[in-house]
Scaffold this active site. Sequence first.
Site, PDB file in Angstrom:
ATOM      1  CG  LEU A  24      -7.507  -8.796  15.408  1.00 34.36           C
ATOM      2  CD1 LEU A  24      -7.293  -9.293  16.406  1.00 34.36           C
ATOM      3  CD2 LEU A  24      -8.350  -7.333  15.026  1.00 34.36           C
ATOM      4  N   GLY A  25      -5.119  -8.411  10.897  1.00 35.63           N
ATOM      5  CA  GLY A  25      -3.769  -8.360  10.018  1.00 35.63           C
ATOM      6  C   GLY A  25      -3.306  -6.720   9.943  1.00 35.63           C
TER       7      GLY A  25
ATOM      8  CE  LYS B 237     -10.648  -1.372  -1.536  1.00 28.88           C
ATOM      9  NZ  LYS B 237      -9.767  -2.528  -1.765  1.00 28.88           N
TER      10      LYS B 237
ATOM     11  CD  GLU C 224      -4.973   0.395  -5.318  1.00 26.44           C
ATOM     12  OE1 GLU C 224      -4.428  -0.838  -5.307  1.00 26.44           O
ATOM     13  OE2 GLU C 224      -5.670   0.854  -4.586  1.00 26.44           O
ATOM     14  CE1 TYR C 225      -5.038  -4.614  -8.872  1.00 26.47           C
ATOM     15  CE2 TYR C 225      -4.433  -5.569 -10.766  1.00 26.47           C
ATOM     16  CZ  TYR C 225      -4.687  -5.691  -9.499  1.00 26.47           C
ATOM     17  OH  TYR C 225      -4.674  -6.783  -8.841  1.00 26.47           O
TER      18      TYR C 225
END
Length: 312
Positions: free
Chosen positions: A8-9, A164, A171-172
């Site tokens: 639950l981070g 993913k 994304e990088y």
Amino acid sequence: MQMGLVGLGKMGGNMRERLRRAGHTVIGYDTDPQLSDADSLAAMVERIDREPQVVWVMVPDTVVDPVIEELSGLLGEGDVIIDGGNSRWVHDAPRAHRLAERGIEYLDCGVSGGVWGITQGYALMVGGDGTTVAKVQPIFDSLKPAGEFGFVHAGDHGAGHFAKMVHNGIEYAIMQAYAEGWELMEAAGHVTSVRETFNSWREGSVIKSWLLDLAVNALDEDEHLERLAGYAEDSGEGRWTVESALDLAVPVPAIANALFARFTSRQDDSPAMKMIAAMRNQFGGHAVRDVAAGPEHLEAEPGEEPAHPTEQ
């Protein structure tokens, strides 16, 4: 649906809330008792009183297998485990095989959306059997963004985490391009407002994106990123992307260079890496280093949410 959610981070906690807002019953478990709804995995599973019992695991790659092993002793025939963390895709098929021997079904799910997913929705990339996907489709429908896009059944076991991984590699590279362009304009004395130049690209430009919106948000908070050290971590997926590219003999120079640039940031105070650090903090709440506070990492909350492209 009823389900358990382990971890639950920053991501898991927000996912629990989004699912609850959609009407699902979610029993969460975390090693931090202040975040948990149950005091153990066993207690969490016991409270899921509908079949199939579904448990979403949202923990770091290093602890996925111990958590799944414990869950496999608590779940039974026809129950479902979904690994939604940034796990390495090569582990998914063996994991699915081990669980199938106990009658437990398994899906791997890549999740993107960072700290904004609670309101904007999460992009979901799922790997596994189609019948299992159909069992838990209401969960995916509630987590994904509204509209046509944001969910894909990418293929068999491992396909979700592989997709993913590639997503994060891309994304990088995109972040690196924005950061290098920002550094170049900052160095050019005749561009008197780099922040407003970035801001102008948010409409009408072929390079507009949500990452660009987040970059502008960071510049609104600290125009020249003077409070940030030019240091950016890599979370693992960039390395895995480059390693997979090597295995498949696929050239990925932009992604590889972006990964190596992050390594460079650990040796020098790189201006471009200030922008990388700022964007990572904006979309994921990742820790940044404050120049005034010394070399230790400090958690920093992102600023006000920028308008999502679909809402502009």
